[in-house]
Design a protein around this motif. Structure first.
Motif, PDB file in Angstrom:
ATOM      1  N   LEU A   6       0.826  -1.196   0.000  1.00 30.81           N
ATOM      2  CA  LEU A   6       0.000   0.000   0.000  1.00 30.81           C
ATOM      3  C   LEU A   6       0.861   1.247   0.000  1.00 30.81           C
ATOM      4  CD1 LEU A   6      -2.463  -1.222   2.741  1.00 30.81           C
ATOM      5  CD2 LEU A   6      -2.962  -1.047   0.311  1.00 30.81           C
ATOM      6  N   LEU A   7       0.549   2.179  -0.854  1.00 31.44           N
ATOM      7  CA  LEU A   7       1.306   3.413  -0.954  1.00 31.44           C
ATOM      8  C   LEU A   7       0.361   4.590  -0.792  1.00 31.44           C
ATOM      9  CD1 LEU A   7       3.610   2.554  -3.976  1.00 31.44           C
ATOM     10  CD2 LEU A   7       4.245   2.638  -1.574  1.00 31.44           C
ATOM     11  N   PRO A   8       0.841   5.772  -0.427  1.00 33.61           N
ATOM     12  CA  PRO A   8       2.239   6.041  -0.136  1.00 33.61           C
ATOM     13  C   PRO A   8       2.562   5.845   1.337  1.00 33.61           C
ATOM     14  CG  PRO A   8       1.010   8.080  -0.149  1.00 33.61           C
ATOM     15  CD  PRO A   8       0.021   6.974  -0.387  1.00 33.61           C
ATOM     16  N   SER A   9       3.833   5.624   1.594  1.00 38.30           N
ATOM     17  CA  SER A   9       4.324   5.576   2.956  1.00 38.30           C
ATOM     18  C   SER A   9       5.535   6.480   3.071  1.00 38.30           C
ATOM     19  CB  SER A   9       4.729   4.147   3.330  1.00 38.30           C
ATOM     20  OG  SER A   9       3.621   3.277   3.285  1.00 38.30           O
ATOM     21  N   PRO A  10       5.747   7.099   4.226  1.00 37.92           N
ATOM     22  CA  PRO A  10       6.941   7.914   4.401  1.00 37.92           C
ATOM     23  C   PRO A  10       8.196   7.056   4.285  1.00 37.92           C
ATOM     24  CG  PRO A  10       5.349   8.327   6.149  1.00 37.92           C
ATOM     25  CD  PRO A  10       4.877   7.130   5.400  1.00 37.92           C
ATOM     26  N   ALA A  11       9.316   7.700   4.084  1.00 41.55           N
ATOM     27  CA  ALA A  11      10.581   6.990   3.908  1.00 41.55           C
ATOM     28  C   ALA A  11      10.823   6.032   5.064  1.00 41.55           C
ATOM     29  CB  ALA A  11      11.722   8.005   3.828  1.00 41.55           C
ATOM     30  N   GLY A  12      11.156   4.788   4.724  1.00 40.25           N
ATOM     31  CA  GLY A  12      11.498   3.808   5.742  1.00 40.25           C
ATOM     32  C   GLY A  12      10.320   3.043   6.295  1.00 40.25           C
ATOM     33  N   GLY A  19      -4.087 -10.578   3.138  1.00 39.75           N
ATOM     34  CA  GLY A  19      -5.390 -11.160   3.435  1.00 39.75           C
ATOM     35  C   GLY A  19      -6.240 -10.153   4.193  1.00 39.75           C
ATOM     36  N   ASP A  20      -6.679 -10.540   5.394  1.00 42.67           N
ATOM     37  CA  ASP A  20      -7.519  -9.625   6.169  1.00 42.67           C
ATOM     38  C   ASP A  20      -6.696  -8.839   7.184  1.00 42.67           C
ATOM     39  OD1 ASP A  20      -6.855 -11.499   8.043  1.00 42.67           O
ATOM     40  OD2 ASP A  20      -8.905 -11.820   8.761  1.00 42.67           O
ATOM     41  N   ARG A  21      -5.368  -8.837   7.016  1.00 39.40           N
ATOM     42  CA  ARG A  21      -4.502  -8.114   7.963  1.00 39.40           C
ATOM     43  C   ARG A  21      -3.818  -6.935   7.289  1.00 39.40           C
ATOM     44  NH1 ARG A  21      -2.470 -11.515  12.311  1.00 39.40           N
ATOM     45  NH2 ARG A  21      -0.312 -10.916  11.944  1.00 39.40           N
ATOM     46  N   LEU A  22      -3.598  -5.900   8.088  1.00 41.42           N
ATOM     47  CA  LEU A  22      -2.812  -4.745   7.663  1.00 41.42           C
ATOM     48  C   LEU A  22      -1.547  -4.727   8.500  1.00 41.42           C
ATOM     49  CD1 LEU A  22      -2.429  -1.982   6.203  1.00 41.42           C
ATOM     50  CD2 LEU A  22      -3.739  -0.944   8.063  1.00 41.42           C
ATOM     51  N   LEU A  23      -0.389  -4.788   7.827  1.00 38.51           N
ATOM     52  CA  LEU A  23       0.895  -4.824   8.522  1.00 38.51           C
ATOM     53  C   LEU A  23       1.649  -3.526   8.282  1.00 38.51           C
ATOM     54  CD1 LEU A  23       0.264  -7.993   8.056  1.00 38.51           C
ATOM     55  CD2 LEU A  23       2.700  -8.262   8.514  1.00 38.51           C
ATOM     56  N   LEU A  24       1.993  -2.855   9.372  1.00 35.42           N
ATOM     57  CA  LEU A  24       2.756  -1.610   9.284  1.00 35.42           C
ATOM     58  C   LEU A  24       4.120  -1.837   9.913  1.00 35.42           C
ATOM     59  CD1 LEU A  24      -0.082   0.810  10.512  1.00 35.42           C
ATOM     60  CD2 LEU A  24       0.407   0.027   8.178  1.00 35.42           C
ATOM     61  N   THR A  25       5.167  -1.608   9.117  1.00 35.59           N
ATOM     62  CA  THR A  25       6.511  -1.796   9.634  1.00 35.59           C
ATOM     63  C   THR A  25       7.299  -0.506   9.510  1.00 35.59           C
ATOM     64  OG1 THR A  25       7.178  -2.671   7.481  1.00 35.59           O
ATOM     65  CG2 THR A  25       6.613  -4.266   9.165  1.00 35.59           C
ATOM     66  N   GLY A  26       8.327  -0.417  10.379  1.00 35.66           N
ATOM     67  CA  GLY A  26       9.110   0.813  10.434  1.00 35.66           C
ATOM     68  C   GLY A  26      10.554   0.578  10.060  1.00 35.66           C
ATOM     69  N   GLU A  27      11.423   1.407  10.637  1.00 36.28           N
ATOM     70  CA  GLU A  27      12.833   1.355  10.259  1.00 36.28           C
ATOM     71  C   GLU A  27      13.609   0.465  11.225  1.00 36.28           C
ATOM     72  OE1 GLU A  27      13.844   5.649   8.711  1.00 36.28           O
ATOM     73  OE2 GLU A  27      12.692   5.758  10.546  1.00 36.28           O
ATOM     74  N   GLU A  28      14.614  -0.202  10.725  1.00 40.48           N
ATOM     75  CA  GLU A  28      15.576  -0.951  11.532  1.00 40.48           C
ATOM     76  C   GLU A  28      14.905  -1.927  12.481  1.00 40.48           C
ATOM     77  OE1 GLU A  28      17.813   2.053  13.464  1.00 40.48           O
ATOM     78  OE2 GLU A  28      18.532   2.945  11.613  1.00 40.48           O
ATOM     79  N   GLY A  29      13.940  -2.650  11.983  1.00 36.62           N
ATOM     80  CA  GLY A  29      13.317  -3.681  12.789  1.00 36.62           C
ATOM     81  C   GLY A  29      12.466  -3.170  13.925  1.00 36.62           C
ATOM     82  N   GLU A  30      12.059  -1.903  13.870  1.00 35.07           N
ATOM     83  CA  GLU A  30      11.198  -1.330  14.907  1.00 35.07           C
ATOM     84  C   GLU A  30       9.793  -1.154  14.360  1.00 35.07           C
ATOM     85  OE1 GLU A  30      11.977  -0.231  18.144  1.00 35.07           O
ATOM     86  OE2 GLU A  30      13.828  -1.387  17.838  1.00 35.07           O
ATOM     87  N   ASP A  71       8.369  -6.534  14.646  1.00 39.08           N
ATOM     88  CA  ASP A  71       8.670  -5.195  14.145  1.00 39.08           C
ATOM     89  C   ASP A  71       7.470  -4.556  13.466  1.00 39.08           C
ATOM     90  OD1 ASP A  71       8.478  -6.747  11.922  1.00 39.08           O
ATOM     91  OD2 ASP A  71      10.309  -6.015  10.978  1.00 39.08           O
ATOM     92  N   ALA A  72       6.269  -5.123  13.687  1.00 36.65           N
ATOM     93  CA  ALA A  72       5.108  -4.612  12.962  1.00 36.65           C
ATOM     94  C   ALA A  72       3.962  -4.254  13.901  1.00 36.65           C
ATOM     95  CB  ALA A  72       4.623  -5.650  11.949  1.00 36.65           C
ATOM     96  N   TYR A  96       7.428  11.303  10.972  1.00 39.13           N
ATOM     97  CA  TYR A  96       7.651  11.538  12.407  1.00 39.13           C
ATOM     98  C   TYR A  96       9.132  11.539  12.772  1.00 39.13           C
ATOM     99  CZ  TYR A  96       2.813  11.748  13.800  1.00 39.13           C
ATOM    100  OH  TYR A  96       1.516  12.168  13.971  1.00 39.13           O
ATOM    101  N   ARG A  97       9.958  10.939  11.941  1.00 47.75           N
ATOM    102  CA  ARG A  97      11.390  11.018  12.237  1.00 47.75           C
ATOM    103  C   ARG A  97      11.859  12.468  12.149  1.00 47.75           C
ATOM    104  NH1 ARG A  97      15.617   7.928   8.458  1.00 47.75           N
ATOM    105  NH2 ARG A  97      14.648   9.377   6.985  1.00 47.75           N
ATOM    106  N   ALA A  98      11.433  13.157  11.125  1.00 43.81           N
ATOM    107  CA  ALA A  98      11.799  14.569  10.986  1.00 43.81           C
ATOM    108  C   ALA A  98      11.215  15.394  12.131  1.00 43.81           C
ATOM    109  CB  ALA A  98      11.302  15.100   9.645  1.00 43.81           C
ATOM    110  N   ALA A  99       9.971  15.081  12.517  1.00 45.30           N
ATOM    111  CA  ALA A  99       9.350  15.823  13.610  1.00 45.30           C
ATOM    112  C   ALA A  99      10.119  15.620  14.913  1.00 45.30           C
ATOM    113  CB  ALA A  99       7.897  15.373  13.774  1.00 45.30           C
TER     114      ALA A  99
END
Length: 311
Positions: A6-12, A19-30, A71-72, A96-99
């Motif tokens: 799914l797009l767009p996502s911020p960098a990283g 399926g019926d799940r939404l997975l959100l992952t971040g940077e460096e395994g966080e 990490d999700a 949020y990294r910039a913030a």
DNA sequence: CGCCAGGCAGTAC
DNA sequence: GTACTGCATGGC
């Protein structure tokens, strides 16, 4: 199982539908953000954890179940098309990294960010935020949550979830539905003197006398004045509605001790480099000070919370 | 019992 | 303009 990116996502950051799940992952395994920090930092009152660690709440007309898995951040049991509203609610598009990098230029804010770096500002429904913060006045957070839950159970639409048989959540009642109520009908939610205030707000919104989307676009002082015409809405509640419901990040809702905290932090006023992030700074500070009483004055508390921030 | 809780309205000066 | 008080309710 098919995976849709799914797009767009911020960098990283990455948002995937599996399926019926939404997975959100971040940077460096966080994880990309903290569910607990975001949902329990005093900006919303409708979420809680079930016995198995799932956060449950309602976004729009969707009964959401979410938790962190490795990490999700995972939302389970979604129907097609529900992920867009969830991404918007959790302010997915913002960097949020910039913030955080901006906030961390100040040493005290750096401690507040280090204490709970995963906090996000939710994009709540304007009416829901206004009504919730009317109920918050002269009240404590656990009881606000109780009243909000009772209000939704009384007047909201019931929602089920495929993974939580037997659990019923309710949508936040519309202003139109609430406007049709009498004070007597609201008695069971035990809102006390606040009940007449949310009725006035509901009637103004339902009749169109107050258009919250239009208020969101007004210059700040005009927006405040428009909200303060509601009985029971003063400067504090108006600013909470502006920040949490109308997306006005330049607002700092000021209670007594937040005034003191801000005066101590920025005696000459908010620095220019933080313009547009005043509300986010306030949210980190509020959460930090609420869970670490005395943290603002204590250097030891700062070290205990981790003197340096991951940015 | 008293005090407090992410305030606000009414009133008095 | 500032200062004070009552307000409903529940937890401690």
């Amino acid at each position: 199982m098919s995976t849709e990116l799914l797009l767009p996502s911020p960098a990283g950051l990455t948002a995937r539908r599996q399926g019926d799940r939404l997975l959100l992952t971040g940077e460096e395994g966080e994880p990309p953000f903290s569910l607990e920090g975001t949902l329990q930092c005093g900006q919303c009152f409708g979420w809680w954890q079930d016995g198995e660690g799932w956060w449950q709440g309602v976004v729009g007309n969707t009964f959401c179940r979410a938790r962190e898995e490795g990490d999700a951040v995972v939302f389970a049991g979604l129907r097609p098309g529900e992920e867009g509203a969830i991404l918007s609610y959790f302010d997915w598009d913002r960097d949020y990294r910039a913030a955080r990098e901006l906030l961390c230029r100040n040493p005290v804010l750096r401690r507040a960010v280090a204490f709970a770096p995963g906090i996000r500002l939710l994009r709540q429904d304007p009416w829901e935020a206004l009504c919730s913060f009317i109920l918050s006045q002269n009240n404590n957070i656990p009881r606000i949550q109780k009243i909000v839950r009772a209000l939704t159970a009384l007047l909201g639409q019931p929602l089920a979830h495929p993974d939580a048989p037997g659990t019923v959540l309710h949508t936040f009642p519309t202003a139109e539905r609430l406007a049709r109520c009498t004070l007597e009908e609201l008695a069971p939610i035990r809102a006390g003197f606040r009940a007449k205030y949310i009725l006035d707000a509901a009637r103004q919104v339902a009749t169109g006398r107050l258009d919250l989307d239009a208020v969101a676009a007004l210059p700040l002082e005009e927006a405040r004045a428009a909200l303060c015409q509601i009985r029971g809405v003063g400067p504090k509640v108006a600013d909470c509605a502006l920040l949490y419901g109308l997306g006005r990040w330049e607002v700092v809702p000021m209670d007594v001790w937040m005034k003191r905290a801000m005066a101590q932090l920025f005696p000459k006023g908010f620095p220019r480099y933080l313009r547009g992030y005043e509300g986010l700074a306030q949210q980190f500070l509020f959460h930090y000070c609420r869970l670490c009483p005395g943290a603002l004055k204590s250097r030891a508390a700062g070290r205990a919370a981790g003197g340096t921030a991951p940015v």
